[in-house]
Motif scaffolding. Structure first.
Motif, PDB file in Angstrom:
ATOM      1  N   GLY A  33     -32.159  -0.470   0.420  1.00 11.98           N
ATOM      2  CA  GLY A  33     -33.473  -0.813   0.573  1.00 11.98           C
ATOM      3  C   GLY A  33     -33.330  -2.096   1.476  1.00 11.98           C
ATOM      4  O   GLY A  33     -32.347  -2.613   2.051  1.00 11.98           O
ATOM      5  N   LYS A  55     -32.133   1.193   6.732  1.00 12.21           N
ATOM      6  CA  LYS A  55     -33.267   1.121   5.675  1.00 12.21           C
ATOM      7  C   LYS A  55     -34.500   0.047   6.540  1.00 12.21           C
ATOM      8  O   LYS A  55     -33.925  -0.957   7.186  1.00 12.21           O
ATOM      9  CB  LYS A  55     -32.896   0.456   4.405  1.00 12.21           C
ATOM     10  N   GLU A 103     -30.992  -6.376   4.216  1.00 10.71           N
ATOM     11  CA  GLU A 103     -31.253  -5.171   4.690  1.00 10.71           C
ATOM     12  C   GLU A 103     -30.006  -4.353   4.822  1.00 10.71           C
ATOM     13  O   GLU A 103     -29.114  -4.601   5.434  1.00 10.71           O
ATOM     14  CB  GLU A 103     -31.808  -5.532   6.079  1.00 10.71           C
ATOM     15  N   ASN A 111     -27.712  -0.232  -3.964  1.00 11.54           N
ATOM     16  CA  ASN A 111     -29.070  -0.071  -4.087  1.00 11.54           C
ATOM     17  C   ASN A 111     -29.719  -0.359  -2.933  1.00 11.54           C
ATOM     18  O   ASN A 111     -30.586  -1.208  -2.579  1.00 11.54           O
ATOM     19  CB  ASN A 111     -29.685  -1.235  -5.191  1.00 11.54           C
ATOM     20  N   TRP A 130     -34.365  -6.060   0.475  1.00  8.21           N
ATOM     21  CA  TRP A 130     -34.357  -6.920  -0.553  1.00  8.21           C
ATOM     22  C   TRP A 130     -34.836  -8.353  -0.174  1.00  8.21           C
ATOM     23  O   TRP A 130     -34.189  -8.830   0.851  1.00  8.21           O
ATOM     24  CB  TRP A 130     -33.243  -6.822  -1.440  1.00  8.21           C
ATOM     25  N   GLY A 166     -38.911  -1.657   6.104  1.00  7.79           N
ATOM     26  CA  GLY A 166     -39.971  -1.718   5.479  1.00  7.79           C
ATOM     27  C   GLY A 166     -40.108  -3.076   4.796  1.00  7.79           C
ATOM     28  O   GLY A 166     -39.202  -4.133   5.132  1.00  7.79           O
ATOM     29  N   ALA A 167     -41.304  -3.265   4.157  1.00  3.81           N
ATOM     30  CA  ALA A 167     -41.258  -4.767   3.748  1.00  3.81           C
ATOM     31  C   ALA A 167     -40.245  -5.072   2.583  1.00  3.81           C
ATOM     32  O   ALA A 167     -39.898  -4.260   1.592  1.00  3.81           O
ATOM     33  CB  ALA A 167     -42.788  -4.886   3.147  1.00  3.81           C
ATOM     34  N   PRO A 168     -39.605  -6.252   2.709  1.00  4.07           N
ATOM     35  CA  PRO A 168     -38.541  -6.721   1.677  1.00  4.07           C
ATOM     36  C   PRO A 168     -39.387  -6.754   0.267  1.00  4.07           C
ATOM     37  O   PRO A 168     -40.320  -7.324  -0.005  1.00  4.07           O
ATOM     38  CB  PRO A 168     -38.011  -8.090   2.116  1.00  4.07           C
ATOM     39  N   ARG A 169     -38.596  -6.277  -0.872  1.00  6.13           N
ATOM     40  CA  ARG A 169     -39.003  -6.253  -2.324  1.00  6.13           C
ATOM     41  C   ARG A 169     -38.512  -7.201  -3.173  1.00  6.13           C
ATOM     42  O   ARG A 169     -37.333  -7.833  -2.857  1.00  6.13           O
ATOM     43  CB  ARG A 169     -38.583  -4.837  -2.732  1.00  6.13           C
ATOM     44  N   TRP A 170     -39.432  -7.780  -3.678  1.00  8.84           N
ATOM     45  CA  TRP A 170     -38.775  -8.917  -4.661  1.00  8.84           C
ATOM     46  C   TRP A 170     -39.462  -8.341  -6.110  1.00  8.84           C
ATOM     47  O   TRP A 170     -40.399  -8.109  -6.016  1.00  8.84           O
ATOM     48  CB  TRP A 170     -39.835 -10.110  -4.646  1.00  8.84           C
ATOM     49  N   ILE A 171     -38.488  -8.418  -7.131  1.00 13.15           N
ATOM     50  CA  ILE A 171     -38.720  -7.923  -8.331  1.00 13.15           C
ATOM     51  C   ILE A 171     -38.397  -9.257  -9.324  1.00 13.15           C
ATOM     52  O   ILE A 171     -36.967  -9.685  -9.285  1.00 13.15           O
ATOM     53  CB  ILE A 171     -37.992  -6.733  -8.736  1.00 13.15           C
TER      54      ILE A 171
END
Ligand SMILES: [Cu+2]
Length: 468
Positions: free
Chosen positions: A292, A317, A313, A290, A294, A319-324
């Protein structure tokens, strides 16, 4: 940090009166160099760009150096203590003699203030172990496991297990502890509400923390973990907290749990969220599918904002690290075990955990079978080779990560559900729950059982066995 030759010889002389296997006084001039050197001393840890923690650690870093050993291959260990207080270095999860295990109750060798200790140990069993201080800081939050005295010990198996492309060793730890009256409420999906405690005395002190780190860095302040699409990445997690049980998730990915406390899981199940009681280890493989940037971190929003996380990382890729937020599925040890009956034990030992509230401004006291630890009590005898079933019966509303030294135990019943094959040395017993674990003592000598939550251990939650 490495030891100079001069340090080596002066240290060896200081240690010459200690019982040293295979190292006689007259061997000093040609004495072998240590295979493992731990130097306990002050460390400054830059946990973020603008925040430095002053603590005690091993070899000038937090965590200490990764110590790789080979199962069954004896090593010489040098421990130097540059601090003003006596220290105990505990080899957590290994089956080694009591004198080198590193617990005061087991009469292990202590490292005197500004002193040195040299001994030999034969590492085992294989897998993710660790080394940490075993002193009891009591009310002093600048000592014991509140400090940075912890390091991964990875014992290479005699035969290789599993395939992976890359591995990371990640240890969680919290900093700037403070006393609080706030009790952290654990929301457990599907769990029945705990019965009301009978004790009318108010709860005593709990510990809170200001900062949270993985490998000594707050989220966003260390180097990211760099991965590539399609890789199988092996994560070795260690909860090196003094008092906190934690959860970890990597959004967009699942963990295949391959080992618990370093021991291979019979059923390597996939989960969204890992849970680790204090001192627990989880080895998990993640397939990187996946792409991105994260956040691998705790689902607890406040703790993550205060640092408990690390960026993963993918190559190319940014950008700002994503959290879900991950799904709230409960952690269940039986997912990784086998559903089968186990042989009946020779003897069952009930261990009922109790709490005596400390009242406002006091410390709670902890009991096993109605008694707090008393060093004057005779240890409870166990017999080598005899099959015991320990019943961890938690009659308190707190979760207890209980640890048995110098042994592994097999989980055989978790919250009323039978299981088999999961070997551990720490197990998290939630409030008003029961876990059964079978063990057959492998090595004689004093063997400590205790809660690994530092405050619980220090205030009575200990029981000493003697294997004869
Ligand atoms: Cu506890």
């Amino acid at each position: 940090m490495s030891t100079t030759r001069r340090d080596f010889f002066s240290g060896l002389l200081a240690a010459a009166s200690l019982p040293l296997a295979g190292c006689r006084r007259d061997e000093t001039p040609s004495a072998p160099r240590a295979d493992v050197t731990l130097r306990i001393g002050n460390v400054l840890v830059d946990i973020s760009k603008d925040h430095t923690i002053s603590t005690i650690g091993y070899n000038g870093s937090v965590p200490g150096p990764l110590i790789r050993l080979r199962e069954g291959v004896s090593v010489i260990v040098d421990v130097f203590n540059d601090t003003d207080a006596s220290e105990l270095v505990h080899w957590h999860g290994q089956i080694i003699p009591a004198d080198v295990d590193g617990a005061e109750e087991e009469k292990s060798l202590a490292v005197p203030a500004h002193g040195h200790l040299r001994y030999r140990l034969t590492p085992g069993p294989s897998g993710a172990r660790f080394v940490h201080t075993h002193v009891m800081p009591m009310s002093d939050l600048a000592r014991g496991t509140y400090t940075g005295q912890f390091a991964f010990v990875y014992i290479e198996p005699k035969s290789d297990t599993g395939r992976y492309d890359q591995e990371f060793f990640l240890a969680t730890h919290e900093w700037e502890p403070f006393y609080t009256t706030a009790e952290e409420e654990e929301e457990e999906p599907g769990a029945p509400p705990p019965p009301k405690p009978k004790d009318e005395t108010p709860n005593g002190w709990e510990i809170g923390y200001q900062r949270f780190t993985i490998n000594g860095k707050c989220l966003g302040h260390g180097e990211p973990l760099r991965v590539k699409e399609g890789q199988r990445v092996l994560f070795h997690f260690l909860n090196a907290s003094a008092t906190e049980n934690i959860k970890l998730a990597l959004p967009g990915h699942r963990f295949q749990v391959v080992a618990l406390d370093g021991n291979p899981a019979p059923h390597p199940a996939l989960v969204d969220v890992l849970e680790l009681g204090t001192a627990e280890r989880v080895d998990a493989v993640v397939e990187m599918r996946n792409p991105g940037v994260w956040i691998l971190g705790t689902p607890h929003d406040d703790d993550r904002k205060n640092g408990m996380g690390i960026v993963v990382e993918y190559a190319n890729k940014s950008g700002a690290p994503r959290w879900i937020a991950p799904p709230k599925t409960p952690w269940d040890y039986t997912l990784f075990g086998e559903d089968r009956a186990v042989p009946q034990p020779d003897e069952t030992i009930p261990l009922v955990f109790g709490k005596i509230n400390g009242g406002t401004g006091g410390f709670n006291r902890w009991t096993i079978n109605g008694k707090s630890y008393d060093p004057n009590d005779a240890p409870r005898p166990l017999h080598k080779g005899r099959h015991y079933r320990l019943i961890f019966d938690n009659q308190t509303d707190d979760a207890h990560p209980v640890h048995l030294h110098r042994n592994s135990f097999e989980l055989t019943n978790v919250w009323g559900k039978r299981t088999a094959g999961v070997m551990k040395d720490v197990v998290l017993v939630k409030g008003f729950r029961k876990i059964e674990a079978d063990m057959t003592p492998a090595m004689d000598g004093l063997t400590l059982f205790h809660c690994h939550q530092q405050l619980h251990m220090d205030y009575g939650f200990k029981l000493l066995f003697n294997v004869v």
